[in-house]
Design an enzyme around this catalytic site. Structure first.
Site, PDB file in Angstrom:
ATOM      1  N   TYR A 186       0.971  -1.209  -0.020  1.00 52.27           N
ATOM      2  CA  TYR A 186       0.003  -0.100  -0.116  1.00 52.27           C
ATOM      3  C   TYR A 186       0.981   1.238  -0.169  1.00 52.27           C
ATOM      4  CZ  TYR A 186      -3.001   3.671   1.792  1.00 52.27           C
ATOM      5  OH  TYR A 186      -3.689   4.931   2.090  1.00 52.27           O
ATOM      6  N   VAL A 256      -2.810  12.976  -1.242  1.00 51.49           N
ATOM      7  CA  VAL A 256      -2.343  13.969  -0.251  1.00 51.49           C
ATOM      8  C   VAL A 256      -0.785  14.850  -0.652  1.00 51.49           C
ATOM      9  CG1 VAL A 256      -3.419  13.418   1.938  1.00 51.49           C
ATOM     10  CG2 VAL A 256      -1.342  12.369   1.442  1.00 51.49           C
TER      11      VAL A 256
HETATM   12  N1  GLU Z   1      -0.571   7.311   1.629  1.00 54.15           N
HETATM   13  C1  GLU Z   1      -1.806   8.438   2.305  1.00 54.15           C
HETATM   14  C2  GLU Z   1      -2.076   7.649   3.484  1.00 54.15           C
HETATM   15  O1  GLU Z   1      -2.294   6.730   3.738  1.00 54.15           O
HETATM   16  C3  GLU Z   1      -2.522   8.414   1.274  1.00 54.15           C
HETATM   17  C4  GLU Z   1      -3.703   9.613   1.861  1.00 54.15           C
HETATM   18  C5  GLU Z   1      -4.217  10.392   0.697  1.00 54.15           C
HETATM   19  O2  GLU Z   1      -3.599  10.547  -0.228  1.00 54.15           O
HETATM   20  O3  GLU Z   1      -5.498  10.843   0.803  1.00 54.15           O
HETATM   21  O4  GLU Z   1      -2.277   8.327   4.643  1.00 54.15           O
END
Ligand code: GLU
Length: 304
Positions: A186, A256
């Site tokens: 992930y 994000v």
């Molecule tokens: N890798 C980020 C997380 O798991 C992604 C969150 C996003 O882009 O909204 O917090």
């Protein structure tokens, strides 16, 4: 169109609201003055403005595509038995993200759902799960993609919240014992590097019924495209999905790092990149620019 996009970049570059994501320390280092916008039509025409070559990590913009991959592999029934299709109304990283009775994550666009989805992507006979995911995004973008190791390590080191979500998923038997491996996958899918034109090409593939506009490869079955787009529409913008639906009326997904992809079914993919994000985790300049573009060209699905 190119002129309109350049005007949008000029109009919103002075906008300084928002902040770079700091809970993943490496993302906080992004240059706040980057701003790019690209449109790729279903027949592969590209329009762009700003620094569209600048690379950034996909973050949550990866979620719809990996969900598509899991759907192709496991089918709709299995996926629905493990991950719901309801907007949660909560922030992207909420721990209160599991349905009360089934304990499924509400949907695959929030972290809990996406972590579960990544856990369903396994090694195939000859190909490791990470290489399969890298292959998927290479097919979507049309070129080999790589992981930004610094961003990956930065997220892995600080991911106490996502790790707690994963353990909750394990507790309720939504995912198996390979918790750390699934989290690594992930975090790595979130750390894949693309540029704004790549992101628009990925969106254009979904707009084009799953067929990549340049290679003409089928990357997700036509049947599964509405599953992905409906979830992007209702859940892609997290706890401002309603506001987005009301003012833009198109499926979208933000990340994000500052990427934002929007799908105009049957017509085009739109992508923006600018790293100053609002409280919901969406690029401030991106949201403004897409809203203007959609209004100007009358692209809202419900107005057509
Ligand atoms: N890798 C980020 C997380 O798991 C992604 C969150 C996003 O882009 O909204 O917090």
């Amino acid at each position: 169109m190119n002129q309109f996009l350049s005007d949008l970049v000029k109009k919103y570059l002075p906008e300084k609201h928002g902040a770079t994501a700091s809970y993943i320390p490496e993302l906080a280092k992004a240059d706040p003055d980057q701003f790019a916008i690209a449109v790729v039509t279903c027949d592969g025409k590209v329009y762009q403005a700003g620094n569209t070559d600048h690379k950034f990590t996909l973050q949550s913009a990866s979620k719809p595509f990996v969900y598509g991959m899991a759907l192709e592999e496991h089918g709709r029934e299995f996926m629905r038995s493990r991950v719901g299709v309801e907007p949660s109304g909560e922030a992207f990283n909420s721990i209160v993200e599991l349905e009360r009775h089934t304990h499924r994550p509400y949907n695959p666009m929030i972290n809990s759902g996406a972590i579960a989805v990544s856990s369903f992507i396994k090694d195939s006979k000859n190909i490791k799960r990470l290489d399969r995911v890298l292959g998927l995004f290479s097919d979507y973008t049309g070129h080999a993609v790589t992981v930004d190791e610094a961003v990956f390590l930065s997220e892995k080191k600080t991911a106490h919240r996502n790790r707690s979500i994963a353990h909750l998923l394990r507790h309720f038997e939504i995912i198996g014992d390979d918790i750390e491996e699934s989290l690594d996958l992930y975090f790595k899918q979130c750390s894949i590097l693309v540029n704004t034109t790549d992101l628009a090409t990925m969106a254009a593939t979904l707009a084009n019924g799953g067929v990549q506009p340049n290679s003409k490869k089928v990357l997700v079955k036509k049947d599964h495209v509405p599953d992905i787009l409906s979830l992007m529409f209702t859940c892609g913008m997290y706890d401002s999905a309603g506001e987005w639906a009301y003012t833009v009326g198109l499926p979208a997904k933000s990340g994000v790092s500052g990427g934002l992809l929007t799908v105009v079914p049957g017509k085009m993919g739109i992508a923006t990149y600018s790293p100053l994000i609002d409280q919901q985790g969406h690029s401030v300049r991106g949201v403004h620019a897409v809203r203007d573009l959609v209004t100007h060209f009358n692209l809202n699905m419900f107005a057509n």
